[in-house]
Design a protein around this motif. Structure first.
Motif, mmCIF file in Angstrom:
data_model
loop_
_atom_site.group_PDB
_atom_site.id
_atom_site.type_symbol
_atom_site.label_atom_id
_atom_site.label_comp_id
_atom_site.label_asym_id
_atom_site.label_seq_id
_atom_site.Cartn_x
_atom_site.Cartn_y
_atom_site.Cartn_z
ATOM 1 N N CYS A 9 0.809 -1.218 0.000
ATOM 2 C CA CYS A 9 0.000 0.000 0.000
ATOM 3 C C CYS A 9 0.844 1.270 0.000
ATOM 4 O O CYS A 9 0.311 2.364 0.020
ATOM 5 C CB CYS A 9 -0.947 -0.009 1.189
ATOM 6 S SG CYS A 9 -0.096 0.202 2.760
ATOM 7 N N CYS A 25 -1.186 -6.064 5.484
ATOM 8 C CA CYS A 25 -0.515 -6.055 4.189
ATOM 9 C C CYS A 25 0.310 -7.318 4.004
ATOM 10 O O CYS A 25 0.430 -7.837 2.902
ATOM 11 C CB CYS A 25 0.358 -4.807 4.060
ATOM 12 S SG CYS A 25 -0.614 -3.359 3.614
ATOM 13 N N PRO A 48 -0.714 -0.331 -5.788
ATOM 14 C CA PRO A 48 -2.163 -0.075 -5.812
ATOM 15 C C PRO A 48 -2.617 0.567 -7.109
ATOM 16 O O PRO A 48 -3.724 0.315 -7.576
ATOM 17 C CB PRO A 48 -2.356 0.873 -4.630
ATOM 18 C CG PRO A 48 -1.258 0.510 -3.687
ATOM 19 C CD PRO A 48 -0.083 0.148 -4.583
#
Ligand SMILES: [Zn+2]
Length: 65
Positions: A9, A25, A48
């Motif tokens: 992320c 994550c 992302p």
């Protein structure tokens, strides 16, 4: 020192969860491998920006701030 970034992320990495920013994550990364999202090892994981909105929703769900 250079602040490492979470490959999932892009948030700042937390030492406890290296090389990710959180256990979530880390789990997402593992799940991605198991899901066959990564077909070639040792390459940069998708950022992302490279994921579709649907994938992001599946991976991240609702933000848990
Ligand atoms: Zn992260």
């Amino acid at each position: 020192m250079i602040q490492a970034r979470c490959p999932i992320c892009d948030a700042a990495v937390v030492a406890e969860h290296k090389p990710f920013c959180s256990k979530r994550c880390k789990t997402i990364d593992l799940g991605s491998w198991l899901d066959g999202a990564y077909t070639i090892p040792a390459v940069e994981p998708p950022s992302p920006e490279e994921l579709s909105p649907e994938e992001l929703e599946v991976l991240f769900g609702k933000a848990e701030a």
